[in-house]
Scaffold this motif. Structure first.
Motif, mmCIF file in Angstrom:
data_model
loop_
_atom_site.group_PDB
_atom_site.id
_atom_site.type_symbol
_atom_site.label_atom_id
_atom_site.label_comp_id
_atom_site.label_asym_id
_atom_site.label_seq_id
_atom_site.Cartn_x
_atom_site.Cartn_y
_atom_site.Cartn_z
ATOM 1 N N MET A 286 30.070 46.983 54.815
ATOM 2 C CA MET A 286 30.110 46.720 56.242
ATOM 3 C C MET A 286 30.021 47.992 57.067
ATOM 4 N N GLU A 287 30.589 49.078 56.583
ATOM 5 C CA GLU A 287 30.476 50.339 57.317
ATOM 6 C C GLU A 287 29.035 50.825 57.383
ATOM 7 N N ALA A 288 28.210 50.367 56.437
ATOM 8 C CA ALA A 288 26.800 50.735 56.459
ATOM 9 C C ALA A 288 26.007 49.945 57.497
ATOM 10 N N VAL A 289 26.567 48.819 57.970
ATOM 11 C CA VAL A 289 25.790 47.947 58.856
ATOM 12 C C VAL A 289 26.495 47.639 60.167
ATOM 13 N N ALA A 290 27.721 48.123 60.352
ATOM 14 C CA ALA A 290 28.498 47.773 61.551
ATOM 15 C C ALA A 290 29.309 48.974 62.024
ATOM 16 N N ASP A 291 29.551 49.023 63.323
ATOM 17 C CA ASP A 291 30.273 50.145 63.933
ATOM 18 C C ASP A 291 31.783 49.947 63.994
ATOM 19 N N ASN A 292 32.224 48.678 64.009
ATOM 20 C CA ASN A 292 33.640 48.380 64.264
ATOM 21 C C ASN A 292 34.202 47.588 63.089
ATOM 22 N N VAL A 293 34.640 48.298 62.036
ATOM 23 C CA VAL A 293 35.014 47.655 60.774
ATOM 24 C C VAL A 293 36.479 47.935 60.446
ATOM 25 N N ARG A 294 37.198 46.878 60.115
ATOM 26 C CA ARG A 294 38.553 47.000 59.569
ATOM 27 C C ARG A 294 38.493 46.558 58.111
ATOM 28 N N GLY A 295 39.039 47.380 57.216
ATOM 29 C CA GLY A 295 39.015 47.058 55.796
ATOM 30 C C GLY A 295 40.389 46.779 55.244
ATOM 31 N N VAL A 296 40.476 45.753 54.394
ATOM 32 C CA VAL A 296 41.724 45.403 53.727
ATOM 33 C C VAL A 296 41.427 45.136 52.253
ATOM 34 N N VAL A 297 42.184 45.780 51.372
ATOM 35 C CA VAL A 297 42.131 45.485 49.944
ATOM 36 C C VAL A 297 43.424 44.763 49.577
ATOM 37 N N VAL A 298 43.306 43.531 49.112
ATOM 38 C CA VAL A 298 44.472 42.679 48.860
ATOM 39 C C VAL A 298 44.994 42.945 47.451
ATOM 40 N N PRO A 299 46.256 43.372 47.315
ATOM 41 C CA PRO A 299 46.807 43.666 45.983
ATOM 42 C C PRO A 299 46.919 42.414 45.120
ATOM 43 N N ASN A 300 46.895 42.633 43.802
ATOM 44 C CA ASN A 300 47.115 41.553 42.831
ATOM 45 C C ASN A 300 46.215 40.352 43.110
ATOM 46 N N CYS A 301 44.948 40.636 43.322
ATOM 47 C CA CYS A 301 43.994 39.575 43.666
ATOM 48 C C CYS A 301 42.652 39.862 43.028
ATOM 49 N N GLY A 302 42.046 38.814 42.487
ATOM 50 C CA GLY A 302 40.704 38.910 41.947
ATOM 51 C C GLY A 302 39.671 38.501 42.985
ATOM 52 N N HIS A 303 38.612 37.866 42.499
ATOM 53 C CA HIS A 303 37.467 37.548 43.358
ATOM 54 C C HIS A 303 37.735 36.393 44.308
ATOM 55 N N TRP A 304 38.562 35.433 43.898
ATOM 56 C CA TRP A 304 38.680 34.166 44.633
ATOM 57 C C TRP A 304 39.816 34.249 45.644
ATOM 58 N N LEU A 305 39.675 35.129 46.600
ATOM 59 C CA LEU A 305 40.766 35.534 47.481
ATOM 60 C C LEU A 305 41.396 34.383 48.258
ATOM 61 N N PRO A 306 40.626 33.516 48.940
ATOM 62 C CA PRO A 306 41.283 32.432 49.701
ATOM 63 C C PRO A 306 42.021 31.434 48.819
ATOM 64 N N GLU A 307 41.692 31.398 47.525
ATOM 65 C CA GLU A 307 42.367 30.485 46.613
ATOM 66 C C GLU A 307 43.493 31.176 45.852
ATOM 67 N N GLU A 308 43.310 32.453 45.522
ATOM 68 C CA GLU A 308 44.332 33.199 44.802
ATOM 69 C C GLU A 308 45.465 33.675 45.711
ATOM 70 N N ARG A 309 45.106 34.161 46.895
ATOM 71 C CA ARG A 309 46.082 34.732 47.819
ATOM 72 C C ARG A 309 45.873 34.167 49.232
ATOM 73 N N PRO A 310 46.077 32.846 49.404
ATOM 74 C CA PRO A 310 45.813 32.255 50.721
ATOM 75 C C PRO A 310 46.701 32.817 51.824
ATOM 76 N N ALA A 311 47.958 33.118 51.525
ATOM 77 C CA ALA A 311 48.858 33.637 52.565
ATOM 78 C C ALA A 311 48.383 35.004 53.042
ATOM 79 N N GLU A 312 47.989 35.860 52.110
ATOM 80 C CA GLU A 312 47.498 37.188 52.480
ATOM 81 C C GLU A 312 46.168 37.093 53.220
ATOM 82 N N PHE A 313 45.323 36.164 52.787
ATOM 83 C CA PHE A 313 44.060 35.939 53.487
ATOM 84 C C PHE A 313 44.317 35.536 54.929
#
Length: 294
Positions: A254-281
């Motif tokens: 996203m930093e390569a294509v957008a000027d206003n980017v916020r990044g979050v890396v969710v701990p203890n989570c694999g690929h299926w983020l909304p299903e694995e960590r819905p509260a954090e999502f």
């Protein structure tokens, strides 16, 4: 226990220029469109849509050819992300929703970017989840994502992209293959249960249900993204990655294509983020959307 859809939501079908799309709609407020990726359907958002519907009109389609979209005739072509994004744009236009927030996961994230980049005045914000954008990732370009080394867990990209071979080998074993596919990329193994796999398997086991053309479009997607990225997005962008998956590659994309980017890396989570960590999502997305200008 079988999943029960929040009574505020309902299922719909809509005919567009090229395809018939299935979508789920519920809630009230500014429109928010949620786009799933491969291996999923609208159902992947089941753990977060009720909370989002407290503040947004939530639109959750099945992408062309997947889930209940295109039934009984699933289109054979049009799986590059710009074309799929045009489907979603037509859906939004027909529903007269106006400028929307768009969130996507996996291939749906790439569709969400294509939507935002081709309809810049009609998207208020973008949530880009668990995907690395082809064609713009610097030293981690398309060749990296077709790397078959085991430690990258990405060999399936080449397998899925091979013409008709994957369909031949997976046919009749869709449930077994999907179960392996989820487990391979999952940190929290209870994120997708056996009952959930049954739901997905029913969608992906029908004639033409796999729709691996999404993978075969990667090289065209890379060409399209390289062109679209020449003008960066100015809308707010949230990039979410799982710490046990592709981590901060979402942010670098996203930093390569957008000027206003916020990044979050969710701990203890694999690929299926909304299903694995819905509260954090939900925490990340809701706090981000609260700050988007009205």
């Amino acid at each position: 226990m079988a999943y029960e859809l929040d009574p505020r939501f309902s299922h719909h079908m809509i005919d567009l220029d090229e395809v018939r799309l299935h979508y789920v709609r519920g809630g009230d407020g500014p429109p928010l469109v949620l786009l799933h990726g491969w291996g999923s359907t609208w159902y992947m958002w089941r753990k977060v849509i009720s909370q989002l519907a407290d503040h947004f009109t939530v639109i959750v389609p099945d992408l062309r050819g997947l889930g209940d979209s295109g039934v009984p005739e699933k289109p054979l072509t049009g799986y590059d992300k710009k074309t799929v994004a045009q489907d979603i744009h037509q859906l939004v236009e027909k529903l007269e929703l106006g400028p929307v927030h768009v969130a996507g996961h996996d291939h749906g994230a790439a569709v969400a970017y294509a939507y935002a980049a081709t309809h810049r005045d009609e998207v208020r914000s973008l949530v880009f989840c668990e995907m690395a954008l082809k064609g713009v990732a610097g030293d981690k370009g398309i060749e990296y994502f077709m790397d078959q080394r085991d430690e990258l867990r990405l060999w399936h990209l080449s397998f899925h992209a091979a013409s008709r071979v994957a369909e031949m080998l997976i046919s009749g074993k869709e449930r077994e293959y999907l179960r392996w596919f989820y487990r391979m990329q999952m940190y929290n193994l209870d994120g997708i249960t056996d009952e959930d796999i049954d739901v997905y398997a029913r969608s992906y086991s029908g004639p033409g249900g796999l729709r691996l053309e999404l993978y075969r479009a990667f090289y065209q997607d890379g060409i399209d993204n390289a062109e679209l990225s020449k003008t960066k997005l100015t809308i707010p962008v949230l990039a979410l990655g799982g710490a046990n998956s592709i981590r901060d590659l979402c942010v670098s994309s996203m930093e390569a294509v957008a000027d206003n980017v916020r990044g979050v890396v969710v701990p203890n989570c694999g690929h299926w983020l909304p299903e694995e960590r819905p509260a954090e999502f939900l925490e990340s997305v809701q706090s981000f959307l609260k700050e988007v200008p009205a």
